[in-house]
Design a protein around this motif. Structure first.
Motif, PDB file in Angstrom:
ATOM      1  N   MET A 230       0.935  -1.400   0.130  1.00 16.40           N
ATOM      2  CA  MET A 230       0.022   0.093   0.185  1.00 16.40           C
ATOM      3  C   MET A 230       0.319   1.663   0.177  1.00 16.40           C
ATOM      4  O   MET A 230       1.614   1.176   0.928  1.00 16.40           O
ATOM      5  N   ASP A 231       0.512   2.563  -1.031  1.00 13.44           N
ATOM      6  CA  ASP A 231       1.393   3.742  -0.764  1.00 13.44           C
ATOM      7  C   ASP A 231       0.932   4.195   0.234  1.00 13.44           C
ATOM      8  O   ASP A 231       1.506   5.035   0.971  1.00 13.44           O
ATOM      9  N   ALA A 232      -0.141   4.457   0.895  1.00 10.46           N
ATOM     10  CA  ALA A 232      -0.715   5.406   1.939  1.00 10.46           C
ATOM     11  C   ALA A 232      -2.154   5.143   2.674  1.00 10.46           C
ATOM     12  O   ALA A 232      -2.327   4.408   2.247  1.00 10.46           O
ATOM     13  N   ILE A 233      -1.502   5.139   3.770  1.00 15.37           N
ATOM     14  CA  ILE A 233      -2.946   4.981   4.819  1.00 15.37           C
ATOM     15  C   ILE A 233      -3.347   6.159   5.176  1.00 15.37           C
ATOM     16  O   ILE A 233      -2.711   6.689   5.909  1.00 15.37           O
ATOM     17  N   ILE A 234      -4.482   6.384   5.370  1.00 14.86           N
ATOM     18  CA  ILE A 234      -5.143   7.532   5.803  1.00 14.86           C
ATOM     19  C   ILE A 234      -6.326   7.126   6.972  1.00 14.86           C
ATOM     20  O   ILE A 234      -7.110   6.778   6.992  1.00 14.86           O
ATOM     21  N   ILE A 235      -6.037   7.683   7.966  1.00 14.50           N
ATOM     22  CA  ILE A 235      -6.313   7.666   9.299  1.00 14.50           C
ATOM     23  C   ILE A 235      -7.742   8.612   9.619  1.00 14.50           C
ATOM     24  O   ILE A 235      -7.414   9.742   9.755  1.00 14.50           O
ATOM     25  N   GLY A 236      -8.786   8.164   9.605  1.00 14.07           N
ATOM     26  CA  GLY A 236      -9.959   9.505   9.721  1.00 14.07           C
ATOM     27  C   GLY A 236     -10.834  10.005   8.456  1.00 14.07           C
ATOM     28  O   GLY A 236     -10.049   9.946   6.900  1.00 14.07           O
ATOM     29  N   GLY A 237     -12.030   9.457   8.288  1.00 14.11           N
ATOM     30  CA  GLY A 237     -12.763   9.408   7.105  1.00 14.11           C
ATOM     31  C   GLY A 237     -13.618  10.816   6.655  1.00 14.11           C
ATOM     32  O   GLY A 237     -14.850  10.893   6.424  1.00 14.11           O
ATOM     33  N   SER A 238     -13.479  11.875   7.598  1.00 12.40           N
ATOM     34  CA  SER A 238     -14.038  13.137   7.199  1.00 12.40           C
ATOM     35  C   SER A 238     -13.875  14.455   5.856  1.00 12.40           C
ATOM     36  O   SER A 238     -13.108  13.623   5.160  1.00 12.40           O
ATOM     37  N   PHE A 239     -13.547  15.332   6.056  1.00 11.21           N
ATOM     38  CA  PHE A 239     -13.231  16.677   5.033  1.00 11.21           C
ATOM     39  C   PHE A 239     -11.686  15.843   4.631  1.00 11.21           C
ATOM     40  O   PHE A 239     -11.605  16.205   3.218  1.00 11.21           O
ATOM     41  N   ALA A 240     -11.442  16.067   5.918  1.00 11.81           N
ATOM     42  CA  ALA A 240      -9.581  16.214   5.523  1.00 11.81           C
ATOM     43  C   ALA A 240      -8.990  15.263   5.101  1.00 11.81           C
ATOM     44  O   ALA A 240      -8.550  14.445   4.194  1.00 11.81           O
ATOM     45  N   GLY A 241      -9.541  13.466   6.067  1.00 12.31           N
ATOM     46  CA  GLY A 241      -9.167  12.839   5.336  1.00 12.31           C
ATOM     47  C   GLY A 241      -9.681  12.154   3.698  1.00 12.31           C
ATOM     48  O   GLY A 241      -8.783  11.984   3.070  1.00 12.31           O
ATOM     49  N   LEU A 242     -10.518  12.320   3.307  1.00 12.82           N
ATOM     50  CA  LEU A 242     -11.819  12.074   2.017  1.00 12.82           C
ATOM     51  C   LEU A 242     -10.964  12.899   1.242  1.00 12.82           C
ATOM     52  O   LEU A 242     -10.156  12.389  -0.003  1.00 12.82           O
ATOM     53  N   SER A 243     -10.087  14.119   1.369  1.00  9.12           N
ATOM     54  CA  SER A 243     -10.123  15.118   0.710  1.00  9.12           C
ATOM     55  C   SER A 243      -8.213  15.049   0.103  1.00  9.12           C
ATOM     56  O   SER A 243      -7.416  14.873  -0.791  1.00  9.12           O
ATOM     57  N   ALA A 244      -7.624  14.242   1.142  1.00  5.50           N
ATOM     58  CA  ALA A 244      -6.674  13.932   0.790  1.00  5.50           C
ATOM     59  C   ALA A 244      -6.343  12.079  -0.371  1.00  5.50           C
ATOM     60  O   ALA A 244      -5.672  12.088  -0.652  1.00  5.50           O
TER      61      ALA A 244
END
Length: 299
Positions: free
Chosen positions: A1-15
């Motif tokens: 996996m290239d990246a894990i994003i923790i958090g699925g609100s505005f910041a995480g979804l945008s990333a």
């Protein structure tokens, strides 16, 4: 996996959107407990003004689902470690996930003032941001419950939304200059502590003071204590002292003090706002992609 994003609100979804569009393999871990889950509507967010936050998130997730390199994991991330040039994230279901880069976008935990009637009004008539919620109070009297040294500055702004009372709560007395500015704006300074909120929750009709008096209010602005949670500390990310609690230290590209770990949203910003969180998420996603490109090119 290239990246894990923790958090699925505005910041995480945008990333996630930036990285998915770069055709990178991304895992978005979402505990489905966004900070704004108590608010009925999002405001001040261009193109989404008045839309419920959960509707915005659901629409964003549906759009992201069209990208084949992005996966969702619904559940809480409970631990994160640096390991062998990358990162390992453990989730509440015991699953382990590995990636070369990590984005912390899970927001902050709020600790509200301990006042009867306050918690059940949080996000409706007890709020923290006038730009997000002040207009909907429709000119009713408002209060500011002092929570830090900048609370008087917030009280200075609020008469644009309604007649304002600044409750020092016996802990944050404005200096002479601040008192003069508050007087010039017509702000009433009340030094007797607030002991209870009044009215049928989530509505608010006023507050009761320690001496038995009541003050009529349609909204009360508070500054809860905030904390970014344990993951940044587990990873060794440097923290700074913010007005309401610790912040994850980031640079202009949302890079933390730990190489390969980025942070975006309320956990890494003094100002807590949906638009700013989304913008920081975009920057984090772009910066993660560029760091992956440079790492591969210089190997």
């Amino acid at each position: 996996m290239d990246a894990i994003i923790i958090g699925g609100s505005f910041a995480g979804l945008s990333a996630a959107l930036q990285l998915a569009r770069a055709r990178r393999r991304v895992l978005l871990i979402d505990a489905a407990e966004p900070r704004n889950r108590f608010a009925a509507h999002a405001h001040g967010f261009l193109g989404q003004d008045g839309v419920p936050p959960h509707v915005i998130r659901a629409g964003a997730r549906a759009q992201l689902a069209a990208y084949p390199t992005l996966r969702f994991h619904d559940g809480a991330a409970t631990a994160a470690q640096c390991r062998q040039g990358g990162f390992v994230v453990t989730c509440a279901d015991g699953s382990l996930h590995r990636a070369a880069r990590l984005v912390l976008a899970s927001g902050v935990r709020d600790t509200l003032p301990d006042l009867p009637g306050l918690a059940e009004r949080w996000g409706r008539t007890v709020i923290h941001c006038p730009y997000c919620h002040g207009y909907e109070l429709d000119g009713a009297p408002v209060g500011v419950l002092a929570g830090h040294e900048k609370s008087a500055h917030q009280a200075l702004l609020l008469p644009d939304w309604g007649p304002t009372t600044f409750f020092t709560d016996g802990t944050h007395e404005p200096d002479a200059q601040a008192l003069a500015l508050l007087a010039a704006r017509g702000v009433v300074v009340e030094r007797t502590p607030v002991v209870a909120l009044l009215g049928d929750a989530p509505g608010l009709t006023g507050v009761r003071l320690a001496d038995g008096r009541t003050v009529a209010l349609g909204g009360l602005f508070v500054a809860p204590r905030t904390d970014p949670g344990p993951l940044a500390r587990q990873l060794g990310c440097a923290l700074d002292d913010g007005m309401t609690g610790p912040l994850v230290r980031v640079d202009a590209l949302q890079q933390t003090s730990v190489p390969g770990v980025f942070a975006a949203g309320d956990a890494a910003s003094q100002m807590h706002n949906a638009t700013l969180a989304a913008a920081a998420g975009v920057m984090a996603g772009v910066a993660v992609h560029q760091s992956l490109v440079m790492a591969a090119a210089t190997r």
